[in-house]
Design an enzyme around this catalytic site. Sequence first.
Site, mmCIF file in Angstrom:
data_model
loop_
_atom_site.group_PDB
_atom_site.id
_atom_site.type_symbol
_atom_site.label_atom_id
_atom_site.label_comp_id
_atom_site.label_asym_id
_atom_site.label_seq_id
_atom_site.Cartn_x
_atom_site.Cartn_y
_atom_site.Cartn_z
ATOM 1 N N SER A 8 27.671 -11.946 -1.518
ATOM 2 C CA SER A 8 28.472 -12.299 -2.828
ATOM 3 C C SER A 8 30.093 -12.328 -2.550
ATOM 4 O O SER A 8 30.404 -11.288 -2.003
ATOM 5 C CB SER A 8 28.162 -11.317 -3.927
ATOM 6 O OG SER A 8 29.131 -11.643 -4.895
ATOM 7 N N HIS A 33 26.605 -16.685 -2.742
ATOM 8 C CA HIS A 33 26.397 -16.097 -4.045
ATOM 9 C C HIS A 33 27.956 -16.279 -4.682
ATOM 10 O O HIS A 33 28.795 -15.393 -4.312
ATOM 11 C CB HIS A 33 25.887 -14.669 -4.024
ATOM 12 C CG HIS A 33 25.453 -14.246 -5.271
ATOM 13 N ND1 HIS A 33 24.015 -14.741 -5.879
ATOM 14 C CD2 HIS A 33 25.864 -13.472 -6.166
ATOM 15 C CE1 HIS A 33 24.024 -14.117 -7.143
ATOM 16 N NE2 HIS A 33 25.155 -13.605 -7.409
ATOM 17 N N ASP A 35 29.597 -15.399 -8.167
ATOM 18 C CA ASP A 35 29.398 -14.674 -9.445
ATOM 19 C C ASP A 35 30.421 -15.135 -10.623
ATOM 20 O O ASP A 35 31.586 -14.574 -10.461
ATOM 21 C CB ASP A 35 29.461 -13.082 -9.169
ATOM 22 C CG ASP A 35 28.230 -12.362 -8.565
ATOM 23 O OD1 ASP A 35 27.169 -12.485 -8.951
ATOM 24 O OD2 ASP A 35 28.769 -11.663 -7.399
ATOM 25 N N MET A 37 31.927 -14.797 -13.879
ATOM 26 C CA MET A 37 32.010 -13.895 -15.295
ATOM 27 C C MET A 37 33.253 -14.263 -16.137
ATOM 28 O O MET A 37 34.105 -14.717 -15.821
ATOM 29 C CB MET A 37 32.294 -12.288 -14.731
ATOM 30 C CG MET A 37 31.250 -11.899 -13.679
ATOM 31 S SD MET A 37 31.720 -10.234 -13.079
ATOM 32 C CE MET A 37 30.709 -9.906 -11.701
ATOM 33 N N HIS A 66 25.749 -17.582 -9.926
ATOM 34 C CA HIS A 66 25.051 -16.644 -11.124
ATOM 35 C C HIS A 66 26.135 -16.566 -11.929
ATOM 36 O O HIS A 66 27.180 -16.136 -11.921
ATOM 37 C CB HIS A 66 25.009 -15.393 -10.019
ATOM 38 C CG HIS A 66 24.435 -14.249 -11.212
ATOM 39 N ND1 HIS A 66 24.702 -12.807 -10.722
ATOM 40 C CD2 HIS A 66 23.918 -14.172 -12.257
ATOM 41 C CE1 HIS A 66 24.161 -12.005 -11.608
ATOM 42 N NE2 HIS A 66 23.632 -12.844 -12.449
ATOM 43 N N MET A 68 27.244 -15.295 -15.422
ATOM 44 C CA MET A 68 27.016 -14.162 -16.342
ATOM 45 C C MET A 68 28.285 -14.411 -17.150
ATOM 46 O O MET A 68 29.373 -13.934 -17.496
ATOM 47 C CB MET A 68 27.848 -12.801 -15.674
ATOM 48 C CG MET A 68 26.378 -12.312 -14.691
ATOM 49 S SD MET A 68 27.103 -11.280 -13.328
ATOM 50 C CE MET A 68 27.715 -12.517 -12.267
ATOM 51 N N MET A 137 18.097 -7.964 -11.800
ATOM 52 C CA MET A 137 19.324 -7.090 -11.540
ATOM 53 C C MET A 137 18.990 -5.960 -11.154
ATOM 54 O O MET A 137 18.181 -5.136 -11.751
ATOM 55 C CB MET A 137 20.454 -7.230 -12.698
ATOM 56 C CG MET A 137 20.676 -8.663 -13.059
ATOM 57 S SD MET A 137 21.891 -9.359 -11.783
ATOM 58 C CE MET A 137 23.139 -8.067 -11.309
ATOM 59 N N GLY A 142 28.547 -6.960 -13.784
ATOM 60 C CA GLY A 142 30.166 -6.956 -14.156
ATOM 61 C C GLY A 142 30.879 -6.719 -13.085
ATOM 62 O O GLY A 142 32.066 -7.290 -12.869
ATOM 63 N N GLY A 144 31.217 -5.460 -8.532
ATOM 64 C CA GLY A 144 30.571 -5.406 -7.417
ATOM 65 C C GLY A 144 30.719 -3.657 -6.921
ATOM 66 O O GLY A 144 31.275 -2.940 -7.641
ATOM 67 N N ASP A 175 20.159 -8.273 -6.833
ATOM 68 C CA ASP A 175 21.381 -8.438 -7.034
ATOM 69 C C ASP A 175 22.065 -7.174 -7.582
ATOM 70 O O ASP A 175 21.689 -6.577 -8.508
ATOM 71 C CB ASP A 175 21.876 -9.494 -7.869
ATOM 72 C CG ASP A 175 23.288 -9.684 -7.952
ATOM 73 O OD1 ASP A 175 24.153 -9.082 -7.043
ATOM 74 O OD2 ASP A 175 23.854 -10.622 -8.523
#
Length: 226
Positions: A8, A33, A35, A37, A66, A68, A137, A142, A144, A175
């Site tokens: 990630s 990956h 992320d 958000m 991913h 979120m 998950m 939210g 790392g 993850d």
Amino acid sequence: MTVRLSPSILSADLAHLADDVAKVRSGGADFIHVDVMDGRFVPNLTYGAPVVAALRRATDAPLDCHLMVEHPEEYLGPFADAGATIVTIHPEATPHLERHLAEIRRRGMKAGAAINPATPLAAIEEVAAELDLLLVMTVNPGFGGQAFWEPALEKVRRARALLDARRSGAMLEVDGGVARDTIGRLAAAGADTFVSGHAVFSAADPAAEVRELRRLAEAGAAGRKA
Ligand code: DX5
Ligand code: ZN
């Protein structure tokens, strides 16, 4: 079982993103990956389709995105145009999971569903046959570098059983908190695709860390068969 590593970039140096991606790819990373958000579905804000487009120009790695975010449907077109390979959305963020999974596939991407620690597997059970990837998950999303949520091991076992019972070929991804001390146990529980941010990018040699995580995952997976 094929083991896949998906570092990630949440824990990468964003000012040197292409270099960090090249490092983990040289260690054999299968995916990158991403992320995404929105500061609403999760209390943190990262990046979106323009960064995916920049990564697409910088690497030939499959981009494992991913989302979120609330209203994930608003992102599907821009992510397809940016060159995303896999788009994973959360059932907690939408009442129309099935519709959006179909839309992801219609746009030529692989479709994933991700469930938070407190979300039961039942949230994806009815769409299991339509998944290319199921993400369990192993931290609350939210940030790392959070501590691994131990009850996830048992949940991963049940997720493996659910996919097997449906004769699903979906990848089973984990993850959060994936590191040397957890990856073998997760592979033994039936996970095959491993996101890792902090463990990989805080290592002195991220490429070597990817190789070591793969070795430990393969050992865990072999133990599962025995
Ligand atoms: C968590 C993200 C993860 C995160 C994992 O909100 O979905 O992908 O980067 O980070 P580590 O491996 O640092 O726990
Ligand atoms: Zn993630």
